[in-house]
Design an enzyme around this catalytic site. Structure first.
Site, short mmCIF file in Angstrom:
data_model
loop_
_atom_site.label_atom_id
_atom_site.label_comp_id
_atom_site.label_asym_id
_atom_site.label_seq_id
_atom_site.Cartn_x
_atom_site.Cartn_y
_atom_site.Cartn_z
N LYS A 53 2.46 -9.83 -8.10
CA LYS A 53 1.65 -10.16 -6.92
C LYS A 53 0.71 -11.33 -7.22
CE LYS A 53 2.20 -5.47 -5.25
NZ LYS A 53 1.72 -4.09 -5.17
N GLN A 97 -3.70 -1.02 -6.55
CA GLN A 97 -2.35 -0.64 -6.99
C GLN A 97 -2.27 0.89 -7.12
OE1 GLN A 97 0.29 -2.83 -7.31
NE2 GLN A 97 1.46 -0.94 -7.44
N ASP A 120 -2.65 -3.95 2.38
CA ASP A 120 -1.56 -3.00 2.18
C ASP A 120 -1.29 -2.20 3.46
OD1 ASP A 120 -0.13 -3.04 -0.15
OD2 ASP A 120 -1.59 -1.87 -1.30
#
Ligand code: NAP
Length: 304
Positions: A53, A97, A120
């Site tokens: 990422k 994460q 997200d």
């Protein structure tokens, strides 16, 4: 019929290229998009995802602000960091994460992310808006958004179609269903308690498989001409010609290969279009994260 094989790598590259062009223009005007990454502990898979990422950010001109925290960090300390990032005007997206260590309440942490930086798309308010008629969240979860992007880019007609989503997880199945519903598909969600999934699938113009069961969707479950999007990623043993497990000379361990939730070789003979695994949905997730980060930045700069 042999299906069109949907090249997720090419579509993801096109999405990333579009984002890069926009980021370049923004930077020329003095606007710098930024993504904060939060990694707790050092699970090898999580480290590898976060690294990819951050590499994508570097490639596209997005600043990344990395936060690496020890496995035993307290929930309060992590919460304080999320609050700090939520208040930081340089940060337009916050990526925590997952999974988090067991002693940390994931719902509490994800709920603390500013909804305008929730790239997200996992904040309950954003998920709630996704399911409500006439409401649009700033961000949709990346993998399901990637599924829709793939369908759009191959010209699949979603509105009015019968869509079947296999799986109801918060990360993939549920948001994919809500996105398809939002695009006026008639959606059926199947899960581990659904009876006669094969019959339900045979009705579908679009199948999205996200259950984590290798080759679960067989050719007999697919209506000729359906679009089949395979989100599943499953490691299965590689076999020698005599049926015994192949062993890697390098590691001495059994060799594995990745397959999806769909029996690709058989289903490609029935479907109109199908995603391979790997190389289908997989590359879309980071591309959509970059797109979401750009969207967060444009929102913050008053450019949406
Ligand atoms: P998950 O949280 O484990 O959810 C699996 C879902 O499948 C659950 O809703 C479960 O039903 C359902 N299910 C399990 N076995 C089933 C069966 N035999 N019949 C019908 N439904 C069944 O998994 P996930 O996180 O959504 O991930 C799904 C797959 O997608 C995995 O292979 C994962 O690796 C992959 N994935 C890929 C990407 C990517 O490519 N970027 C991203 C995320 C996930 P219940 O709810 O009833 O338990």
């Amino acid at each position: 019929m042999t299906a069109q094989i949907i090249d997720g790598k090419a579509v993801a590259a096109a999405v990333r290229n579009d984002v890069k062009e926009e980021v370049t223009k923004l930077r020329a005007q003095g606007f710098v998009p930024g993504l904060a990454t939060v990694l707790v502990g050092a699970r090898p898979d999580s480290v590898s995802y976060v690294t990819s990422k951050r590499q994508a950010c570097a490639e596209l001109g997005i600043e990344s602000y990395h936060n690496e925290l020890p496995e035993n960090i307290s929930q309060d300390e992590l919460l304080a960091l999320i609050n700090k990032l939520s208040a930081d005007s340089k940060v337009h997206g916050i990526l925590v994460q997952l999974p988090l260590p067991k002693h940390i309440n994931e719902e509490l942490i994800l709920g603390a992310v500013d909804i305008n930086k929730d790239v997200d798309g996992f904040h309950p308010i954003n998920v709630g808006k996704l399911g409500m008629k006439g409401r649009e969240p700033l961000f949709a979860p990346c993998t399901p958004a990637g599924v829709i992007e793939l369908l759009d880019r191959i010209g699949a007609k979603i509105s009015g179609s019968r869509a079947v989503v296999l799986g109801r997880s918060n990360i993939v199945g549920l948001p994919a269903s809500l996105l398809l519903l939002g695009r006026d598909a008639t959606v059926t969600i199947c899960h581990s308690r659904t009876k006669d999934i094969a019959a339900v699938c045979r009705e579908a113009d679009i199948i999205v498989a996200a259950i984590g069961k290798p080759k679960f969707v067989t050719a007999e479950m697919v209506k000729p001409g359906a679009y089949v999007i395979d989100v599943g990623v499953n490691g299965i043993p590689v076999l020698n010609p005599d049926g015994t497990p192949a062993i890697s000379e390098k590691t001495g361990k059994p060799k594995q290969k990745l397959v999806g939730d769909v029996d690709f070789d058989a289903v490609k003979e029935v479907a109109a279009a199908i995603t391979p695994v790997p190389g289908g949905v997989g590359p879309m997730t980071i591309a959509m994260l970059m797109k979401n980060t750009l969207r967060g930045a444009k929102h913050a700069f008053g450019l949406l």
